[in-house]
Motif scaffolding. Sequence first.
Motif, PDB file in Angstrom:
ATOM      1  N   LEU A 172       0.829  -1.211   0.000  1.00 55.88           N
ATOM      2  CA  LEU A 172       0.000   0.000   0.000  1.00 55.88           C
ATOM      3  C   LEU A 172       0.864   1.261   0.000  1.00 55.88           C
ATOM      4  O   LEU A 172       0.539   2.236  -0.685  1.00 55.88           O
ATOM      5  CB  LEU A 172      -0.924   0.028   1.220  1.00 55.88           C
ATOM      6  CG  LEU A 172      -2.214  -0.755   1.120  1.00 55.88           C
ATOM      7  CD1 LEU A 172      -2.942  -0.743   2.459  1.00 55.88           C
ATOM      8  CD2 LEU A 172      -3.105  -0.200   0.024  1.00 55.88           C
ATOM      9  N   CYS A 173       1.944   1.235   0.772  1.00 54.96           N
ATOM     10  CA  CYS A 173       2.837   2.400   0.802  1.00 54.96           C
ATOM     11  C   CYS A 173       3.445   2.654  -0.571  1.00 54.96           C
ATOM     12  O   CYS A 173       3.514   3.805  -1.015  1.00 54.96           O
ATOM     13  CB  CYS A 173       3.929   2.199   1.845  1.00 54.96           C
ATOM     14  SG  CYS A 173       3.332   2.291   3.537  1.00 54.96           S
ATOM     15  N   ILE A 174       3.865   1.598  -1.231  1.00 56.96           N
ATOM     16  CA  ILE A 174       4.429   1.749  -2.574  1.00 56.96           C
ATOM     17  C   ILE A 174       3.365   2.273  -3.535  1.00 56.96           C
ATOM     18  O   ILE A 174       3.613   3.195  -4.318  1.00 56.96           O
ATOM     19  CB  ILE A 174       5.034   0.425  -3.065  1.00 56.96           C
ATOM     20  CG1 ILE A 174       6.280   0.091  -2.237  1.00 56.96           C
ATOM     21  CG2 ILE A 174       5.367   0.477  -4.551  1.00 56.96           C
ATOM     22  CD1 ILE A 174       6.801  -1.313  -2.413  1.00 56.96           C
ATOM     23  N   LEU A 175       2.153   1.695  -3.459  1.00 54.00           N
ATOM     24  CA  LEU A 175       1.046   2.148  -4.303  1.00 54.00           C
ATOM     25  C   LEU A 175       0.758   3.633  -4.084  1.00 54.00           C
ATOM     26  O   LEU A 175       0.630   4.398  -5.044  1.00 54.00           O
ATOM     27  CB  LEU A 175      -0.218   1.334  -4.011  1.00 54.00           C
ATOM     28  CG  LEU A 175      -1.495   1.863  -4.659  1.00 54.00           C
ATOM     29  CD1 LEU A 175      -1.615   1.339  -6.077  1.00 54.00           C
ATOM     30  CD2 LEU A 175      -2.696   1.503  -3.838  1.00 54.00           C
ATOM     31  N   MET A 176       0.696   4.043  -2.822  1.00 55.91           N
ATOM     32  CA  MET A 176       0.393   5.450  -2.530  1.00 55.91           C
ATOM     33  C   MET A 176       1.529   6.372  -2.949  1.00 55.91           C
ATOM     34  O   MET A 176       1.286   7.484  -3.430  1.00 55.91           O
ATOM     35  CB  MET A 176       0.055   5.616  -1.055  1.00 55.91           C
ATOM     36  CG  MET A 176      -1.269   4.964  -0.698  1.00 55.91           C
ATOM     37  SD  MET A 176      -1.765   5.280   0.968  1.00 55.91           S
ATOM     38  CE  MET A 176      -2.138   7.015   0.877  1.00 55.91           C
ATOM     39  N   LEU A 177       2.758   5.911  -2.783  1.00 55.45           N
ATOM     40  CA  LEU A 177       3.903   6.724  -3.187  1.00 55.45           C
ATOM     41  C   LEU A 177       3.917   6.925  -4.699  1.00 55.45           C
ATOM     42  O   LEU A 177       4.022   8.055  -5.185  1.00 55.45           O
ATOM     43  CB  LEU A 177       5.202   6.070  -2.727  1.00 55.45           C
ATOM     44  CG  LEU A 177       6.484   6.817  -3.060  1.00 55.45           C
ATOM     45  CD1 LEU A 177       6.525   8.146  -2.314  1.00 55.45           C
ATOM     46  CD2 LEU A 177       7.681   5.978  -2.695  1.00 55.45           C
ATOM     47  N   VAL A 178       3.757   5.840  -5.442  1.00 52.70           N
ATOM     48  CA  VAL A 178       3.775   5.928  -6.913  1.00 52.70           C
ATOM     49  C   VAL A 178       2.586   6.745  -7.418  1.00 52.70           C
ATOM     50  O   VAL A 178       2.747   7.646  -8.247  1.00 52.70           O
ATOM     51  CB  VAL A 178       3.800   4.513  -7.544  1.00 52.70           C
ATOM     52  CG1 VAL A 178       3.565   4.576  -9.041  1.00 52.70           C
ATOM     53  CG2 VAL A 178       5.108   3.821  -7.230  1.00 52.70           C
ATOM     54  N   SER A 179       1.396   6.450  -6.915  1.00 52.37           N
ATOM     55  CA  SER A 179       0.212   7.191  -7.379  1.00 52.37           C
ATOM     56  C   SER A 179       0.308   8.661  -6.983  1.00 52.37           C
ATOM     57  O   SER A 179      -0.069   9.541  -7.764  1.00 52.37           O
ATOM     58  CB  SER A 179      -1.078   6.561  -6.851  1.00 52.37           C
ATOM     59  OG  SER A 179      -1.139   6.615  -5.440  1.00 52.37           O
ATOM     60  N   GLY A 180       0.848   8.938  -5.793  1.00 47.46           N
ATOM     61  CA  GLY A 180       0.994  10.334  -5.360  1.00 47.46           C
ATOM     62  C   GLY A 180       1.968  11.111  -6.222  1.00 47.46           C
ATOM     63  O   GLY A 180       1.712  12.256  -6.597  1.00 47.46           O
ATOM     64  N   VAL A 181       3.094  10.481  -6.544  1.00 46.08           N
ATOM     65  CA  VAL A 181       4.085  11.145  -7.397  1.00 46.08           C
ATOM     66  C   VAL A 181       3.496  11.382  -8.785  1.00 46.08           C
ATOM     67  O   VAL A 181       3.633  12.472  -9.356  1.00 46.08           O
ATOM     68  CB  VAL A 181       5.391  10.321  -7.469  1.00 46.08           C
ATOM     69  CG1 VAL A 181       6.306  10.826  -8.575  1.00 46.08           C
ATOM     70  CG2 VAL A 181       6.105  10.344  -6.128  1.00 46.08           C
ATOM     71  N   LEU A 182       2.829  10.356  -9.325  1.00 44.97           N
ATOM     72  CA  LEU A 182       2.228  10.530 -10.653  1.00 44.97           C
ATOM     73  C   LEU A 182       1.120  11.580 -10.638  1.00 44.97           C
ATOM     74  O   LEU A 182       0.985  12.350 -11.597  1.00 44.97           O
ATOM     75  CB  LEU A 182       1.688   9.197 -11.177  1.00 44.97           C
ATOM     76  CG  LEU A 182       2.750   8.178 -11.583  1.00 44.97           C
ATOM     77  CD1 LEU A 182       2.110   6.842 -11.931  1.00 44.97           C
ATOM     78  CD2 LEU A 182       3.582   8.700 -12.751  1.00 44.97           C
ATOM     79  N   LEU A 183       0.359  11.633  -9.557  1.00 42.31           N
ATOM     80  CA  LEU A 183      -0.700  12.652  -9.481  1.00 42.31           C
ATOM     81  C   LEU A 183      -0.130  14.066  -9.370  1.00 42.31           C
ATOM     82  O   LEU A 183      -0.786  15.027  -9.771  1.00 42.31           O
ATOM     83  CB  LEU A 183      -1.632  12.372  -8.298  1.00 42.31           C
ATOM     84  CG  LEU A 183      -2.635  11.262  -8.522  1.00 42.31           C
ATOM     85  CD1 LEU A 183      -3.324  10.891  -7.214  1.00 42.31           C
ATOM     86  CD2 LEU A 183      -3.660  11.657  -9.577  1.00 42.31           C
ATOM     87  N   SER A 184       1.078  14.194  -8.867  1.00 42.42           N
ATOM     88  CA  SER A 184       1.683  15.527  -8.769  1.00 42.42           C
ATOM     89  C   SER A 184       2.044  16.082 -10.151  1.00 42.42           C
ATOM     90  O   SER A 184       2.236  17.286 -10.294  1.00 42.42           O
ATOM     91  CB  SER A 184       2.901  15.501  -7.857  1.00 42.42           C
ATOM     92  OG  SER A 184       3.936  14.760  -8.446  1.00 42.42           O
ATOM     93  N   VAL A 185       2.112  15.198 -11.148  1.00 40.36           N
ATOM     94  CA  VAL A 185       2.380  15.637 -12.515  1.00 40.36           C
ATOM     95  C   VAL A 185       1.186  15.317 -13.420  1.00 40.36           C
ATOM     96  O   VAL A 185       1.352  15.083 -14.608  1.00 40.36           O
ATOM     97  CB  VAL A 185       3.664  14.996 -13.085  1.00 40.36           C
ATOM     98  CG1 VAL A 185       4.880  15.460 -12.317  1.00 40.36           C
ATOM     99  CG2 VAL A 185       3.577  13.486 -13.091  1.00 40.36           C
TER     100      VAL A 185
END
Length: 155
Positions: free
Chosen positions: A73-86
């Motif tokens: 979940l942490c990896i999912l949130m980190l990746v999705s969060g970074v992608l959502l920032s762009v």
Amino acid sequence: MWIIISIPFIMSMLPKIFKWDATPHKDADETWMQYIKDGVIDSKTVYIDLKYPKKMGKYNIFQMLVVWGVAGLCILMLVSGVLLSVRTSLNPDFAVVLRTLHLAGYVAMLIFLIIHIYLAVHPINSAGYKAIFKTGTDTIEHAKKKHPGLFKNKS
């Protein structure tokens, strides 16, 4: 803020990943189905019957699943969060999927936190609660009763 806190934590924990004991410790003559069945029975014995388990190691079978689930979940949130920032450079439909995944991860973490707090103050964990928040120690005798698999093959 979560990323800033997580980075030093992850960097300090990754070298120790194989020492976590969050992987199954199945006996050579035991099938996976028997291992899972015994793990579920041990967890029921501890959290429902309020008795000590027969085989449980450092973690029960559900704790092992949660360790890896939370890591995922942490990896999912980190990746999705970074992608959502762009997200301005992303397909809008893909951004919706990312936002949904990020929200699902957040909700799952909230549910995990509630269950974690409940089980931490569960009567069977009173010695651990006392050790964590009051004395800082637990007795070897109690640890051997609560986690017999952790002391298997050790003097």
